[in-house]
Write a protein that holds these residues in place. Structure first.
Motif, PDB file in Angstrom:
ATOM      1  N   TYR A 522       0.835  -1.200   0.000  1.00 53.78           N
ATOM      2  CA  TYR A 522       0.000   0.000   0.000  1.00 53.78           C
ATOM      3  C   TYR A 522       0.874   1.256   0.000  1.00 53.78           C
ATOM      4  O   TYR A 522       0.554   2.248  -0.679  1.00 53.78           O
ATOM      5  CB  TYR A 522      -0.931   0.023   1.219  1.00 53.78           C
ATOM      6  CG  TYR A 522      -1.717  -1.237   1.450  1.00 53.78           C
ATOM      7  CD1 TYR A 522      -2.045  -2.100   0.402  1.00 53.78           C
ATOM      8  CD2 TYR A 522      -2.134  -1.591   2.736  1.00 53.78           C
ATOM      9  CE1 TYR A 522      -2.763  -3.265   0.628  1.00 53.78           C
ATOM     10  CE2 TYR A 522      -2.852  -2.747   2.965  1.00 53.78           C
ATOM     11  CZ  TYR A 522      -3.153  -3.589   1.916  1.00 53.78           C
ATOM     12  OH  TYR A 522      -3.855  -4.744   2.146  1.00 53.78           O
ATOM     13  N   ASN A 537      -8.887  -3.876  -6.524  1.00 60.35           N
ATOM     14  CA  ASN A 537      -8.520  -4.730  -5.394  1.00 60.35           C
ATOM     15  C   ASN A 537      -9.571  -5.798  -5.165  1.00 60.35           C
ATOM     16  O   ASN A 537     -10.675  -5.737  -5.724  1.00 60.35           O
ATOM     17  CB  ASN A 537      -8.356  -3.885  -4.126  1.00 60.35           C
ATOM     18  CG  ASN A 537      -9.642  -3.192  -3.712  1.00 60.35           C
ATOM     19  OD1 ASN A 537     -10.289  -2.515  -4.520  1.00 60.35           O
ATOM     20  ND2 ASN A 537     -10.032  -3.340  -2.450  1.00 60.35           N
ATOM     21  N   SER A 543      -6.965  -5.379   1.374  1.00 59.75           N
ATOM     22  CA  SER A 543      -6.715  -4.171   0.586  1.00 59.75           C
ATOM     23  C   SER A 543      -7.779  -3.098   0.773  1.00 59.75           C
ATOM     24  O   SER A 543      -7.565  -1.949   0.378  1.00 59.75           O
ATOM     25  CB  SER A 543      -6.600  -4.530  -0.898  1.00 59.75           C
ATOM     26  OG  SER A 543      -7.776  -5.176  -1.355  1.00 59.75           O
TER      27      SER A 543
END
Length: 659
Positions: A522, A537, A543
């Motif tokens: 990330y 995602n 995520s």
């Protein structure tokens, strides 16, 4: 410094406002966080409706405005009352007052409860930057960042993070998140320290609130101190609702209940406008935290009213009538605007269903031992607590609290063991969730332990006085209370710190939902994603956290996932058909998607919760180039989408998103 900033955010606005309306002492200290939440809850629609940005300065000015108005009203009412009823001042002077020794004892009890809560929390979380791995946690984090970045805390403006971007009637109580948004990013506060330190602040409010409540309702000082000290020993509150969920706003709301009950005493013994105004603002705060908590407080207030009617509690109706009417009026005026928007989602709340997890006998046993949802009872506070309940009845002390224990404990026993329409109707406001109702039981348990310790200490002091007349009874009572407390702490292996920290630690590991290595992915995206760009995602892996943790906007915002008919839902199923289905690339362009992130960890380990179909086999699918990889996460760049943001990108900063 970070923890000081969070604590100031919780206490300072409420202290200023509370002092302005002439709250004092333990009640002021305990009610301050409640009043802060009330100030925030009232400010959200007002500032948002006026187009004023939600930030620290404007909320501080809002607090000042409310405090000035409150001070002026308190001053005017007090002057009027002093002229009209001078005898009331004499009555106030004749009320029993605590000695300095009593206040010291209470303070030590509060500190003991806070110390146990702090140690338990820090041991359970391992570090304040650890990610909570539960289902609800990323939504809370996303909401905090969304409010901080967009400067508008009205629930109708946050539907995007719930995968309903065009729903203007969307509602989720976000007072808790709006408060945290004010400190997020300040003083180096990143997301997880902000969230975790806020939880710690909530834990600290519990001993203080119980001390203020027991103090105002005239429990002896030793009992007050003991009750405050054991508030953080119970597993079912606050710890079960911190690892499961986590139910952070709900826990904050339940933690504010003792402060509300302390304020209720100011209706029976009025002191200007402090009681009615504080309760009215407090109702707004509770409604903004979690609407169900308002109904719990209403139950308590009705039980107090019954105690008054049956003369278990004293009241001067002539003096209290105006305060009572004003309290009801302000609670309606301040609370209704906060509650009304929640009707949008009332069907979704009351239709939720959780399977029973105990027999009727088991549910009753868990209630009696003050160990709801526990595999093994907490005997060493459960036994003193149930003895304390009988002692409270014997001594006619706070009988409304005993009644609340019977009703709420009975409701828990029913919902954890029975599946009937009546049970579902009664528990609908709690999502029919017995874990949430279990969190309401320990308050009575803490008070009952206080009664147990105080009774034991008084008995010992009387025994010593008869044997050794020269030995001070007060000293003997304190010694006895300390000994009882130490015995309980020893038998419980250190105030249940090990047991409770283990429970809390269930969802504070390095995964499975989000690991440190996934956080690295990330962070990489935050450095490479342009403003206005989204990242595709999988809703089932961690995520959905990447916006909260790194400021990277996902396509799928929640573990629930977007509706299939939406663009996000379509891409989740058909992304890897990019070379077969032209709609896929068209939707990617509309969503401004250039990267895809795939994490190893999943939020649940059920067989059905496997990788999203559209994100399978990206390594072998033409058009996806892996540009970042570690053991737990991979990032893919979609060929042909590099310039997707330049055409009509959403406004953003000139730096990488999230930086």
């Amino acid at each position: 410094m970070n923890v000081v900033l969070v604590l100031l955010a919780f206490w300072l606005p409420g202290l200023v406002f509370g002092a302005a309306i002439r709250l004092r002492g333990w009640t002021l200290a305990a009610a301050a966080p409640l009043l802060t939440f009330g100030i925030v809850a009232l400010g959200i629609p007002v500032l948002g409706g006026l187009g004023i940005r939600w930030n620290m300065l404007d909320v501080a000015l809002w607090t000042v405005v409310l405090s000035v108005v409150g001070f002026a009203l308190a001053f005017a009412v007090n002057r009027f009352t002093a002229r009209r009823h001078p005898e009331w001042a004499e009555q106030d002077e004749n009320r029993p007052k605590r000695s300095l020794r009593d206040h010291v004892l209470i303070g030590l009890g509060v500190l003991a409860g806070m110390a146990v809560g702090t140690v338990t929390f820090l041991r359970g979380t391992h570090a304040i930057d650890r990610v909570q791995q539960g289902w609800d946690a990323p939504f809370h984090g996303n909401l905090v960042r969304w409010i901080a970045e967009h400067g508008d805390a009205r629930p109708s403006t946050v539907g995007t993070i719930a995968n309903v971007p065009n729903e203007t009637h969307y509602f989720y109580p976000d007072t808790y998140h709006a408060l945290l948004a004010l400190v997020f990013g300040k003083g180096g506060l990143t997301m997880m320290p902000t969230l975790n330190l806020a939880v710690l602040a909530v834990i600290l409010t519990v001993p203080l609130g119980v001390a203020a409540m027991c103090n105002t309702w005239r429990m002896p000082a030793i009992g007050v101190a003991a009750a405050a000290a054991v508030t953080t020993w119970f597993t079912s509150f606050p710890y079960d609702s911190l690892w499961r969920g986590p139910l952070w706003p709900y826990v904050a709301g339940v933690a504010m209940i003792p402060a509300m009950l302390a304020l209720a005493r100011l209706i029976l013994e009025p002191r200007g406008i402090a009681g009615p105004v504080a309760i009215g603002v407090g109702v707004a705060g509770l409604a903004g935290l979690h609407t169900s908590v308002v109904f719990v407080v209403i139950l308590y207030f009705l039980l107090i009213l019954l105690a008054v009617i049956f003369k278990f509690e004293k009241i001067d109706w002539r003096r209290s009538a105006a305060s009572l009417i004003t309290m009801v009026g302000l609670a309606v005026v301040f609370g209704v605007p906060v509650v009304l928007p929640s009707l949008y989602n009332v069907g979704g709340v009351t239709s939720a269903w959780w399977a029973s997890e105990a027999t009727v006998t088991g549910g009753i046993g868990e209630t009696i031992t003050f160990s709801p949802m526990a595999a093994f009872p907490q005997w060493w506070i459960g036994i003193p607590a149930i003895i304390g309940i009988f002692l409270m009845v014997k001594h006619r002390r706070m009988l409304w609290m005993v009644a609340a224990y019977v009703l709420l404990g009975g409701l828990f026993a029913a919902t954890v063991s029975l599946e009937t329409n009546l049970v579902h109707t009664l528990t609908g406001i709690f999502y029919n969730d017995h874990w949430r109702i279990a969190a309401l039981v320990p308050l009575a348990g803490a008070v009952a332990v206080g009664e147990f310790v105080n009774t034991g200490a008084e008995k010992f002091a009387g025994f010593v006085e008869r044997r050794k007349p020269n030995f001070k009874p007060a000293t003997a009572a304190i010694v006895a209370a300390v000994v009882i407390g130490l015995v309980m702490a020893g038998l419980s292996k250190g105030a249940y710190i090990g047991r409770n920290s283990s429970a809390l630690g269930r969802n504070y590991g390095d995964g499975p939902t989000v690991s440190k290595k996934e956080e690295e992915a990330y962070a990489w995206l935050a450095q490479h994603v342009a403003p206005g760009e989204k990242v595709m995602n999988d809703r089932k892996d961690g995520s959905v956290w990447m916006y909260a943790l790194a400021g990277v906007t996902p396509v799928e915002w929640t573990f629930y996932g977007a509706p299939f008919e939406s663009t996000a839902g379509f891409l989740t199923v058909y992304l890897n058909d990019i070379n077969k289905n032209p709609t896929v690339r068209k939707d990617l362009a509309e969503e401004k998607v250039r990267y895809v992130v795939v994490g190893r960890g999943m939020v649940t380990q059920d067989e059905k919760d496997k990788r999203a179909v559209g994100l399978e086999r990206l390594d072998s699918t033409p058009g996806f180039k892996r540009v970042f990889h570690n053991d737990d996460a991979s990032v893919y760049e979609i060929e042909g989408m590099r310039d997707v943001v330049t055409a009509g990108a959403a406004p953003g900063s000139g730096t990488a998103h999230g930086k």
